[in-house]
Design a protein around this motif. Structure first.
Motif, PDB file in Angstrom:
ATOM      1  N   GLN A 180       0.813  -1.237   0.000  1.00  0.00           N
ATOM      2  CA  GLN A 180       0.000   0.000   0.000  1.00  0.00           C
ATOM      3  C   GLN A 180       0.838   1.274   0.000  1.00  0.00           C
ATOM      4  O   GLN A 180       0.593   2.183  -0.759  1.00  0.00           O
ATOM      5  CB  GLN A 180      -0.895   0.015   1.235  1.00  0.00           C
ATOM      6  CG  GLN A 180      -2.185  -0.745   1.064  1.00  0.00           C
ATOM      7  CD  GLN A 180      -3.197  -0.020   0.201  1.00  0.00           C
ATOM      8  OE1 GLN A 180      -3.018   1.148  -0.125  1.00  0.00           O
ATOM      9  NE2 GLN A 180      -4.236  -0.703  -0.179  1.00  0.00           N
ATOM     10  N   THR A 181       1.840   1.304   0.866  1.00  0.00           N
ATOM     11  CA  THR A 181       2.611   2.546   1.023  1.00  0.00           C
ATOM     12  C   THR A 181       3.433   2.862  -0.218  1.00  0.00           C
ATOM     13  O   THR A 181       3.846   3.981  -0.419  1.00  0.00           O
ATOM     14  CB  THR A 181       3.569   2.445   2.222  1.00  0.00           C
ATOM     15  OG1 THR A 181       4.217   1.178   2.149  1.00  0.00           O
ATOM     16  CG2 THR A 181       2.831   2.570   3.532  1.00  0.00           C
ATOM     17  N   ASP A 182       3.667   1.824  -1.047  1.00  0.00           N
ATOM     18  CA  ASP A 182       4.510   1.958  -2.234  1.00  0.00           C
ATOM     19  C   ASP A 182       3.720   2.346  -3.462  1.00  0.00           C
ATOM     20  O   ASP A 182       4.272   2.723  -4.471  1.00  0.00           O
ATOM     21  CB  ASP A 182       5.091   0.573  -2.527  1.00  0.00           C
ATOM     22  CG  ASP A 182       6.584   0.584  -2.360  1.00  0.00           C
ATOM     23  OD1 ASP A 182       7.059   1.456  -1.648  1.00  0.00           O
ATOM     24  OD2 ASP A 182       7.224  -0.311  -2.949  1.00  0.00           O
ATOM     25  N   LYS A 231      -2.447  14.388   1.446  1.00  0.00           N
ATOM     26  CA  LYS A 231      -2.543  13.806   2.794  1.00  0.00           C
ATOM     27  C   LYS A 231      -2.927  12.328   2.743  1.00  0.00           C
ATOM     28  O   LYS A 231      -3.540  11.864   1.791  1.00  0.00           O
ATOM     29  CB  LYS A 231      -3.586  14.555   3.614  1.00  0.00           C
ATOM     30  CG  LYS A 231      -3.161  15.976   3.882  1.00  0.00           C
ATOM     31  CD  LYS A 231      -4.078  16.634   4.893  1.00  0.00           C
ATOM     32  CE  LYS A 231      -3.710  18.089   5.069  1.00  0.00           C
ATOM     33  NZ  LYS A 231      -4.876  18.928   5.306  1.00  0.00           N
ATOM     34  N   LYS A 232      -2.581  11.630   3.832  1.00  0.00           N
ATOM     35  CA  LYS A 232      -2.984  10.234   4.009  1.00  0.00           C
ATOM     36  C   LYS A 232      -4.420  10.245   4.539  1.00  0.00           C
ATOM     37  O   LYS A 232      -4.724  11.041   5.432  1.00  0.00           O
ATOM     38  CB  LYS A 232      -2.029   9.630   5.043  1.00  0.00           C
ATOM     39  CG  LYS A 232      -2.255   8.216   5.397  1.00  0.00           C
ATOM     40  CD  LYS A 232      -1.243   7.773   6.449  1.00  0.00           C
ATOM     41  CE  LYS A 232      -1.844   7.873   7.836  1.00  0.00           C
ATOM     42  NZ  LYS A 232      -0.995   7.315   8.888  1.00  0.00           N
ATOM     43  N   GLU A 250      -8.205   7.938   5.667  1.00  0.00           N
ATOM     44  CA  GLU A 250      -8.840   6.659   6.008  1.00  0.00           C
ATOM     45  C   GLU A 250     -10.159   6.572   5.248  1.00  0.00           C
ATOM     46  O   GLU A 250     -10.992   7.468   5.356  1.00  0.00           O
ATOM     47  CB  GLU A 250      -9.158   6.603   7.510  1.00  0.00           C
ATOM     48  CG  GLU A 250      -7.944   6.461   8.418  1.00  0.00           C
ATOM     49  CD  GLU A 250      -7.212   5.140   8.224  1.00  0.00           C
ATOM     50  OE1 GLU A 250      -7.891   4.101   8.076  1.00  0.00           O
ATOM     51  OE2 GLU A 250      -5.964   5.171   8.208  1.00  0.00           O
ATOM     52  N   THR A 296      -6.354   2.548   4.751  1.00  0.00           N
ATOM     53  CA  THR A 296      -5.601   3.799   4.639  1.00  0.00           C
ATOM     54  C   THR A 296      -5.191   4.010   3.194  1.00  0.00           C
ATOM     55  O   THR A 296      -4.695   3.101   2.553  1.00  0.00           O
ATOM     56  CB  THR A 296      -4.334   3.709   5.522  1.00  0.00           C
ATOM     57  OG1 THR A 296      -4.744   3.278   6.814  1.00  0.00           O
ATOM     58  CG2 THR A 296      -3.627   5.040   5.619  1.00  0.00           C
ATOM     59  N   TYR A 341      -2.663   6.003   1.103  1.00  0.00           N
ATOM     60  CA  TYR A 341      -1.438   6.818   1.220  1.00  0.00           C
ATOM     61  C   TYR A 341      -1.317   7.740   0.013  1.00  0.00           C
ATOM     62  O   TYR A 341      -1.867   7.443  -1.048  1.00  0.00           O
ATOM     63  CB  TYR A 341      -0.223   5.891   1.316  1.00  0.00           C
ATOM     64  CG  TYR A 341      -0.199   5.112   2.601  1.00  0.00           C
ATOM     65  CD1 TYR A 341       0.375   5.668   3.744  1.00  0.00           C
ATOM     66  CD2 TYR A 341      -0.786   3.861   2.690  1.00  0.00           C
ATOM     67  CE1 TYR A 341       0.363   4.972   4.945  1.00  0.00           C
ATOM     68  CE2 TYR A 341      -0.798   3.158   3.885  1.00  0.00           C
ATOM     69  CZ  TYR A 341      -0.224   3.713   5.009  1.00  0.00           C
ATOM     70  OH  TYR A 341      -0.237   3.037   6.188  1.00  0.00           O
ATOM     71  N   PRO A 342      -0.591   8.841   0.168  1.00  0.00           N
ATOM     72  CA  PRO A 342      -0.434   9.754  -0.971  1.00  0.00           C
ATOM     73  C   PRO A 342       0.064   8.999  -2.204  1.00  0.00           C
ATOM     74  O   PRO A 342       0.936   8.148  -2.100  1.00  0.00           O
ATOM     75  CB  PRO A 342       0.625  10.753  -0.482  1.00  0.00           C
ATOM     76  CG  PRO A 342       0.478  10.738   0.999  1.00  0.00           C
ATOM     77  CD  PRO A 342       0.109   9.328   1.363  1.00  0.00           C
ATOM     78  N   ALA A 343      -0.555   9.269  -3.333  1.00  0.00           N
ATOM     79  CA  ALA A 343      -0.232   8.541  -4.567  1.00  0.00           C
ATOM     80  C   ALA A 343      -0.104   9.527  -5.714  1.00  0.00           C
ATOM     81  O   ALA A 343      -0.430  10.706  -5.574  1.00  0.00           O
ATOM     82  CB  ALA A 343      -1.331   7.531  -4.855  1.00  0.00           C
TER      83      ALA A 343
END
Ligand code: UZR
Ligand code: MG
Length: 246
Positions: A50-52, A104-105, A107, A124, A126-128
């Protein structure tokens, strides 16, 4: 492309924190989620953590509003109109999209079709670089509509959509045949004609035959890739993608 592409500009390059926001609308069971999945798969994002992820997808279903006790009873009897704009919390959708645009991140709640309500789980986002928002009425609310940099309308014949919707509702959403057909005739079809179909005119790209239209999806993917590529810093001449940009 939209005439007024919010504050995104291809020239603001890597420094830009503003994700490229794509709205994906279309009737029920038109293949919106599948089109989004194919876009993400083709970009090779699906396997990433997700964070990637540089491309993420959000469903408008996460923004159904909570029902009052009497609406809940009607929903259980199949007498609540989930295809009407009033069923959505458009203010919440707008607020979350603005946060996403601000880098922003956020939910995003998960929706449970069996209980007809937002579940207590959320995921969540994450910024993309690219954020896809799919749903029957994502182009209905003008303030939401104006935020998209690109608008896609998945245009699939009504009979094909009904043929897909019936088994999906029975198998995945815990309904019986009579309930599904009643709901379709009383709410889904009239609301599609009144609220969803008229928003086709706002689309930048109309995708006939939905997810089967690989040519259209390929063209869109190349456009998205172009944006990602332009925003991505080059490390030792490598941009992180294969030669053909996939
Ligand atoms: P897509 N929907 C439900 O069936 N139950 C709910 O609790 C909330 C929504 C349906 C809604 C709409 N209609 O047609 C459909 N009804 O979800 C939109 N009835 O989802 O775009 O994936 O078809
Ligand atoms: Mg869907």
């Amino acid at each position: 492309m939209s005439e007024k592409p919010a504050d995104y500009s291809l020239t603001n390059g890597f420094e830009s924190k503003t994700p490229f926001l794509i709205g994906v609308a279309g009737g029920t069971a038109s293949g919106k989620s599948t089109v989004c999945q194919k876009i993400m798969e083709k970009l090779g994002q699906q396997q990433k953590e997700q964070t990637d992820r540089r491309v993420v997808c959000i469903s408008q279903d996460s923004f159904y509003r909570s029902l009052t006790p009497s609406e809940r009873v009607r929903a259980e009897r199949g007498q609540f109109n989930f295809d009407h704009p009033d069923a959505f919390d458009d203010k919440k959708l707008l607020a979350i999209l603005k946060e996403i645009l601000a880098g922003k991140k956020v939910e995003v709640p998960e929706y449970d079709y069996v209980t007809n309500s937002i579940s207590d789980r959320s995921h969540t986002i994450y910024p993309a670089d690219v954020v896809l928002i799919e749903g029957i009425l994502v182009f209905y609310f003008p303030e939401v509509r104006d935020l998209f940099h690109m608008k896609l309308f998945v245009d699939t014949d009504s009979d094909t959509r009904l043929a897909r919707r019936v088994p999906r509702d029975i198998m995945e959403r815990g309904r019986d045949l009579e309930q599904v057909l009643n709901q379709y005739m009383n709410f889904v079809k009239p609301a599609f004609e009144e609220f969803c179909l008229p928003t086709k005119k706002f689309a930048d790209v109309i995708i006939p035959r939905g997810a089967d239209n690989l040519v259209a999806i390929d063209l869109i993917v190349h456009h998205i890739w172009d944006i990602m590529y332009k925003k991505r810093p080059r490390v030792n001449g490598c941009n992180g993608f294969d030669e053909d940009g996939r």
